[in-house]
Design an enzyme around this catalytic site. Structure first.
Site, PDB file in Angstrom:
ATOM      1  N   GLY A  86     103.992  55.816  40.746  1.00 37.52           N
ATOM      2  CA  GLY A  86     103.935  55.652  42.168  1.00 37.52           C
ATOM      3  C   GLY A  86     104.625  54.150  42.712  1.00 37.52           C
ATOM      4  NE  ARG A 107     101.181  61.485  43.261  1.00 39.90           N
ATOM      5  CZ  ARG A 107     100.555  60.342  42.801  1.00 39.90           C
ATOM      6  NH1 ARG A 107      99.386  60.127  43.355  1.00 39.90           N
ATOM      7  NH2 ARG A 107     100.543  59.990  41.535  1.00 39.90           N
ATOM      8  CE  LYS A 145      97.003  43.597  33.552  1.00 39.73           C
ATOM      9  NZ  LYS A 145      95.480  44.199  33.559  1.00 39.73           N
ATOM     10  N   GLY A 200     101.021  57.563  35.244  1.00 35.82           N
ATOM     11  CA  GLY A 200     100.482  57.387  34.282  1.00 35.82           C
ATOM     12  C   GLY A 200     100.827  58.780  33.312  1.00 35.82           C
TER      13      GLY A 200
END
Ligand code: AMP
Length: 398
Positions: free
Chosen positions: A355, A35, A202, A378
């Site tokens: 990530g 990053r 999830k 995200g």
């Protein structure tokens, strides 16, 4: 999208919102500086344009009531120094919008860089507070958002801050524009077969993305903890594996939609199971049909790995988000490592998002073989979901 190239920045004070939220090991060393490296293009462009550059980022989740050593960006400053090789001209502020930052910003000369402390040391950041955003904005004439990984958040340095710059004075950085264009192109115009590999813990976090992907891809491969909700929805015993019982119907609906669209839907056929969530635990490799009642599945098994490799064989485009198992523990990392190798071996355009997933590809030594490793998990999911990212919306508003 208006980018930094479209603005006149020569000699101006430029505020660049970066995403320097890098992973660290237990000794505080940066384990993956992608990053930081990804932000260099925009930073160097500003330095070369004789700008006074203010860099800001969040990192981790500090409490929001002041300095916390553990979350300081000093470690980022050190790495930036190494990468930028402009040691004398990179300064670090001890606070975010406090006296030290202001004094140092005041003294900044053309071509010099000031890194503010972790934005989340101020509660105003996550609260999207106008007053805090105004303080941040007062540092600069131009606002550049290059923090793709944080762009799905309505935070002060991403959202409220844009109120203080008119349209001619705010734009996306190079990294941001590359990420958004890449995802846009791939999602809307992929070479086929187009395959989505989705894993992680999830279903809930990726439900919308899955629903969208089903409309676009030719095959879906599911692994990781989320596979057990799908296996249970098909009537399998899954023991103590991770499951979201309230999403069984949703899982069935996704599988039904896939069938209707003739999208091939792959689930693990075997799993690595253990009686407890621990590196020390004993393990067994079992067919998905044979998970014992009080054991849990923590990785996909070798047969699934081979099956998934076969399914990936003819891919032209692969989008991968989420590990196949608890890759942080060596014992349960094999499925994720193998998946990384299989994806890297194809001749497809390969996009790694998230990530954790980038971390898997890195540990597997496959990063250089991937076409594109996104810096935002995200945010990339939200792009796949077809959502407008708040950070982008704020940049483009009138
Ligand atoms: P996510 O943030 O949803 O992408 O999930 C990533 C996390 O999922 C990683 O930390 C993995 O350890 C975890 N994970 C993957 N497979 C499993 C599994 N079978 N059981 C529990 N956790 C898992």
């Amino acid at each position: 999208m208006r980018t930094i190239k479209d603005l006149d920045i020569e000699g101006k004070r430029v505020f660049i919102r970066c995403d320097f939220n890098v992973p660290q090991d237990e000794f505080g060393n940066i384990t993956d500086d992608r990053r930081i490296r990804a932000a260099l293009q925009t930073i160097r462009y500003c330095i070369d344009s004789d700008c006074k550059v203010i860099l800001a980022s969040h990192a981790g989740r500090p409490k929001g009531n002041g300095y916390e050593e553990k979350y300081s960006l000093k470690i980022v400053e050190r790495r930036l120094n190494t990468l930028l090789k402009i040691k004398k001209a990179l300064y670090m502020a001890e606070d975010v919008v406090g006296p030290d930052a202001k004094a140092k910003a005041e003294k900044l000369e053309a071509g010099e860089v000031l890194l503010l402390e972790n934005l989340r040391f101020e509660a105003g950041e996550t609260a999207n507070d106008e007053a805090f955003a105004r303080e941040l904005a007062s540092f600069a004439d131009i606002y550049i958002n290059d923090a793709f990984g944080a762009c799905h958040r309505k935070h002060a340095s991403i959202y409220a801050i844009t109120n203080f710059f008119d349209k001619e004075h705010r734009a996306a950085g190079f990294l941001m524009s590359k990420e958004v264009n890449f995802f846009g192109k791939v999602i809307n115009n992929p070479s086929r077969p187009f395959i989505a590999v989705v894993g992680g813990s999830k279903v809930s976090g990726k439900l919308q993305a899955l629903t969208q992907l089903i409309q676009k891809v030719d095959k879906v491969i599911i692994g990781g903890g989320m596979a057990f909700t799908f296996l249970k929805a098909q009537g399998y015993e899954i023991g103590n594996s991770l499951v979201e019982n309230d999403l069984l119907d949703e899982a069935r609906a996704i599988m039904y939609k896939a069938k209707k669209r003739k999208v091939k839907f792959y689930l693990p056929v075997d799993v690595v199971v253990a009686p407890e969530f621990s590196e020390e635990s004993i393990t067994k490799y079992l067919p998905a049909q044979e998970i014992p009642e009080d054991w849990m599945g923590l990785d996909i098994g070798p047969a699934s790995s081979r099956l998934f490799r076969e399914a990936l064989n003819d891919a032209q485009t692969i989008i991968w988000n989420g590990p196949m198992g608890v890759y942080e523990m060596d014992k349960f990392s094999k499925g994720s490592m193998m998946m990384s190798h299989h994806i890297a071996e194809t001749h497809a355009t390969t996009i790694v998002g998230g990530g954790d997933t980038a971390d898997v590809a890195q540990r597997a030594g496959d990063v250089d073989e991937m076409t594109f490793v996104s810096t935002g998990g995200g945010a990339s999911l939200e792009l796949i979901e077809g959502k407008k990212l708040p950070g982008l919306e704020a940049l483009e508003k009138e």
